[in-house]
Enzyme design. Structure first.
Site, mmCIF file in Angstrom:
data_model
loop_
_atom_site.group_PDB
_atom_site.id
_atom_site.type_symbol
_atom_site.label_atom_id
_atom_site.label_comp_id
_atom_site.label_asym_id
_atom_site.label_seq_id
_atom_site.Cartn_x
_atom_site.Cartn_y
_atom_site.Cartn_z
ATOM 1 N N ASP A 1 -0.545 -4.877 6.236
ATOM 2 C CA ASP A 1 -1.518 -5.781 5.615
ATOM 3 C C ASP A 1 -1.226 -5.933 4.126
ATOM 4 O O ASP A 1 -0.609 -5.069 3.507
ATOM 5 C CB ASP A 1 -2.934 -5.229 5.774
ATOM 6 C CG ASP A 1 -3.054 -3.832 5.177
ATOM 7 O OD1 ASP A 1 -2.174 -2.989 5.472
ATOM 8 O OD2 ASP A 1 -4.000 -3.578 4.412
ATOM 9 N N GLU A 2 -1.653 -7.020 3.596
ATOM 10 C CA GLU A 2 -1.649 -7.264 2.146
ATOM 11 C C GLU A 2 -0.321 -6.915 1.475
ATOM 12 O O GLU A 2 -0.297 -6.261 0.442
ATOM 13 C CB GLU A 2 -2.779 -6.456 1.481
ATOM 14 C CG GLU A 2 -4.144 -6.809 2.018
ATOM 15 C CD GLU A 2 -5.263 -6.084 1.265
ATOM 16 O OE1 GLU A 2 -6.183 -6.771 0.792
ATOM 17 O OE2 GLU A 2 -5.206 -4.843 1.163
ATOM 18 N N ALA A 3 0.793 -7.343 2.071
ATOM 19 C CA ALA A 3 2.099 -7.133 1.430
ATOM 20 C C ALA A 3 2.338 -8.309 0.489
ATOM 21 O O ALA A 3 3.095 -9.230 0.786
ATOM 22 C CB ALA A 3 3.186 -7.042 2.487
ATOM 23 N N ASP B 1 -1.997 -9.590 9.404
ATOM 24 C CA ASP B 1 -1.399 -10.410 8.355
ATOM 25 C C ASP B 1 -0.048 -11.037 8.745
ATOM 26 O O ASP B 1 0.154 -12.247 8.537
ATOM 27 C CB ASP B 1 -1.233 -9.625 7.054
ATOM 28 C CG ASP B 1 -2.522 -8.964 6.588
ATOM 29 O OD1 ASP B 1 -3.189 -8.354 7.434
ATOM 30 O OD2 ASP B 1 -2.825 -9.052 5.391
ATOM 31 N N HIS C 1 0.811 -1.222 0.000
ATOM 32 C CA HIS C 1 0.000 0.000 0.000
ATOM 33 C C HIS C 1 0.844 1.271 0.000
ATOM 34 O O HIS C 1 0.517 2.240 0.677
ATOM 35 C CB HIS C 1 -0.950 -0.001 1.207
ATOM 36 C CG HIS C 1 -2.030 -1.032 1.101
ATOM 37 N ND1 HIS C 1 -3.150 -0.860 0.326
ATOM 38 C CD2 HIS C 1 -2.145 -2.276 1.647
ATOM 39 C CE1 HIS C 1 -3.926 -1.933 0.411
ATOM 40 N NE2 HIS C 1 -3.332 -2.807 1.197
#
Lengths: 565, 565
Positions: B334-336, B375, B266
């Protein structure tokens, strides 16, 4: 490759000629379709030839002129002078040829729009005098809106417009939007703002679902108790003056106002004033006025066996006809559940002795053309050759209860009725994400039928029922989702590249924002020339907006510099 | 029976002592639960004893007094004097005993709220002097809000309050609301309005997801290019002054402000200013900076093998720590997604030689307490004993991809981490109808665990990601849906009669409307003392509101007359 990427990113981030900047959910999922140049119209015209040559407009000297004596055009000129330049502090580009005037040649100046209004027009944008030709004033209004959309302001704060030829007319004649003012009251100003938004999207019918079970905000002279007892409050009503104001505002925008007084169901609020208007239910099998929840309440649905019922309907509707000049009234007729009637011995007798069954209507003795929801036709009733039938049921609401909307549509047109399609356009049903896409993809004529069958589909309506909608969310929930319906109803059937449409729709939402309609975003990004600080605090905005121009300009220079390396 | 029904209808329609009037979908489906009397608080206090005896308050002479020297209380007194009487034109009831003063006895006057803030209070409403006692100023703020909710104005335009004893404290310490200002920019005024709404609902943490892939509106002194190149526009940024204003506004309402600078994913917007900050992906297997859509873009995710990356993070976060006084920073995590990293040969080498795998974090060298999304813990990383872990994933987003939120929660607390639960409170996911109900019914501790496990759930957060949210719809979409989360987090676990809660929630939404927060409706009905005409056109309202009182009063008299027949 790597070194080039940053300037490209950078350029995308400011996109100097963009009116709206739409961006991705994630970088690995770039947007599909073609990013429209600024000044792209919505809904898409029938024929749009957009040349690369650019002209400019000088806000200080530009004028709109017309050659017929018509109050509608006089008002429109004034309105569009504001819409074109009002809130924007732009100027002309000295180096470009100027469009100095828009000359409107319009034929008939009719007083009210009707189902037969001619909305076609031809628009030619060229230096000197741009030409807008139409055979009736309604086409001139549509063409003016298009012209206002072609003009845009660039990041240099200069007005630009491309050389353009547009030949345009709507695909469907009836392009409506329904508001429900009974489940929640809507202030007159909000209804007017919504009429503005409708005009920006070339809608031409405001279907006003004015009363329902929950409240009766229509102020009747004949039956003043209806609103006094049935409205949500003494202030939460529509007076004769309010109605006149709304109709006049709509008329000047080429929008018909068709009121709906739903009967025989959805009449609970009438019963607060009118003793005997509702049917006493026998919920306990013995006593009138007893409920059997959740089958029926104590009193429900119009009582069809009393003369007083017909007297009320006749008198009230006569009054309504005087208030609303449109040839059509909408009589509802949806969801007239029989559970209560079936409990009432007198009504059962009446049904038996009068052959009264699926044929019950309240249509007699009304000298008006009518629209109804399709329930009676579904139930096998004959509803009159001239009646327009509006399709609402759709399997998406409840697959166990309903068939796909197009099945109802097909059945109704094959019985010979003219129809309005709404089944896929119930905008109160919200869903996460790009909900507008399914509205856009819905094609009314997507059913097997003859050319005649298809020709009986005279249009469609976006409807927003107000269980969960009031002033707080009406406009942001409707717009730009209703714009998707607008393009489907106006533009040729082949206009359906939805990924490219997204960029034009984003421009249209930014345009609406600049014009004061709080249209919600369709995806990540922002709108240029929309200063939120200005909207929330006018005092701050003057200072802020002067501050803004300088860095913006410097930014642009730097970009060009880097990009040219 | 039949004759009685009309007056009852009638009475329901005006309900003389109602603040908000909620009504049915259809008459055959009456609302369940108990209709709360006006002046019912939201969220429900821990112990609320509501006596039938009523007192009045004279807006001309009523005062709030306190006995500690505390700027927060001085500001709160001023604010609540307005909230109690500001926009309402009520008066005292001569025949009732008066509450003349609210006397606040508050202990510690701390400067900033913290994770250890004591928010408990005791409130006694009795004639003469009402008492509000708390051991810290934060409890006084919560008690003042409750007091303001107990007071109501009846249809006679008179202020009333019941004899009441409240002993209150929150069930969870961390009651947050997350806004995303990166996908769409939010004006400072909107953030302040949202802080007001949070205070009305006893939220105590504003989690500010300030930057993301799409834009970087935080203005850094250390790296001014970050916002200059990464913000949506030169005006669409948060300056140091803006941030100070927001933090001060929040502090005075007992609300912590925790910024989130999401890394290592992000971070697309950072890359517009910082060459090398993002990892060059090898989408074609050979060249850096090549995309392989939809797997990864040209550049993505923080580049973990360059010292410059850590230098940027360290310097930027040091600056952020100076701006935000809270002990906690939120670092995202998150969401790496690893797709890009996996294509880059240097990063693959680095991962092999450094054992770098699931343990990658950027946490080192930061003298702050931290919060992260769950995460990394999910992927098996150790993230530090003091780290608070926020749970977001939920099967409702995508049952093929995610497990139920409580499974993640259970796993994380059993590893010994303190957690914040958000999985069922992603309010950007809208759905048709009474969406608030599923938010209300979500119980954080609804998982098998020891008392210790449960005690590690320190609270929850309502989150609203901004893909489809901006100024146009933020407040109406959040409120009162977020109020449902507020009650779940504040009130005892046994407060869960949802049908009765609906009536209190409706009151709370009407209260918010009167206070200027455009909270959307939860069902059919209307709010008293909310004049939409006034909101849209202040010029009209003065005339309209004087007009309104007379028929309203007459209406009331008539009702009582009919009812007493």
């Amino acid at each position: 490759m790597a070194t080039l990427t940053f300037p490209i990113f950078f350029l995308m981030a400011i996109l100097p000629f963009s009116e709206g900047y739409l961006t991705y959910i994630a970088a690995r999922l770039p947007l599909k379709g073609f990013r429209a140049a600024p000044g792209a119209p919505w809904p898409m015209p029938k024929e749009w030839t957009n040349f690369t040559e650019q002209f400019t407009v000088d806000p200080k000297t530009f004028s709109i002129v017309h050659d017929v004596d018509c109050d509608i055009l006089v008002a429109a000129e004034k309105r569009y002078q504001d819409l074109l330049f009002g809130k924007q502090s732009g100027r002309k580009t000295p180096s470009l040829k100027q469009v100095e005037k828009l000359h409107i040649t319009s034929g008939k100046c009719e007083k009210y729009p009707s189902i037969d209004s001619n909305e076609s027009y031809v628009l030619k944008v060229s230096p000197g005098i741009a030409l807008l030709e139409s055979s009736a004033v309604w086409g001139a209004l549509r063409g003016l809106e298009t012209f206002s959309q072609l003009l845009y302001i660039d990041s240099n704060n200069e007005f630009k417009i491309n050389a353009t030829i547009i030949v345009d007319s709507p695909r469907f004649q009836h392009r409506g939007l329904m508001l429900d003012t009974a489940r929640h009251y809507l202030a007159v100003d909000t209804i007017l703002a919504n009429l503005d938004a409708m005009a920006y999207n070339k809608f031409n019918v405001f279907h006003w679902h004015i009363v329902d079970d929950q409240s009766f905000p229509y102020v009747s002279e004949e039956f003043p108790a209806l609103s006094r007892k049935g409205a949500y409050g003494p202030n939460l009503v529509y007076t004769k003056g309010d109605i006149r104001k709304i109709i006049e505002y709509a008329r000047l925008r080429g929008i018909r106002v068709i009121p709906e007084f739903d009967t025989p169901g959805h009449t609970q609020s009438w019963g607060r004033a009118l003793k005997d208007f509702l049917t006493p239910c026998y919920g306990d099998g013995k006593n009138p006025g007893t409920a059997n929840y959740t089958s029926h309440a104590e009193f429900e649905i119009v009582n069809p066996i009393l003369n007083s019922t017909y007297d009320v309907i006749h008198k009230l509707f006569s009054e309504v006809k005087k208030d609303f000049p449109d040839q059509y009234l909408h009589l509802g007729m949806d969801e007239a559940y029989r559970a209560c009637w079936a409990t009432n011995p007198e009504i059962k007798n009446f049904m038996t002795s009068n052959g009264f069954g699926s044929n019950f209507t309240l249509l007699e003795h009304l000298s008006t053309k009518i629209i109804i929801w399709h329930d009676p036709v579904d139930n096998g009733a004959e509803v009159g050759n001239d009646t327009i039938v509006q399709i609402w049921k759709d399997s998406s609401f409840d697959p166990n209860k309903f068939k796909p909307g197009h099945e109802y549509l097909s059945k109704v047109v094959k019985k010979g009725y003219k129809t309005i399609f709404s089944a896929c356009w119930y905008l109160n049903y919200i869903s996460y994400g790009q909900d507008w896409r399914k509205r856009y993809e819905c094609e009314p004529l997507d059913f097997a039928g003859s050319e005649d069958d298809h020709s009986r589909v005279i249009g469609g309506e976006a409807c927003i029922w107000a269980e969960y909608v009031d002033e707080t969310n009406l406009l942001s929930r409707l717009w730009p989702r209703a714009s998707a319906v607008a393009e489907r109803l106006w533009s040729p059937r082949h206009v359906k590249d939805i990924d490219s449409a997204a960029f034009r729709l984003d421009q249209q939402r930014c345009r609406m924002l600049r014009r004061g309609i709080p249209a919600e975003p369709i995806l990540n990004g922002y709108c240029e020339q929309v200063d939120w600080k200005a909207d929330t605090n006018p005092a701050v905005s003057a200072a802020e907006s002067t501050k803004a121009t300088k860095p913006c300009f410097a930014f642009f220079i730097v970009t060009v510099y880097i990009y040219s390396q």
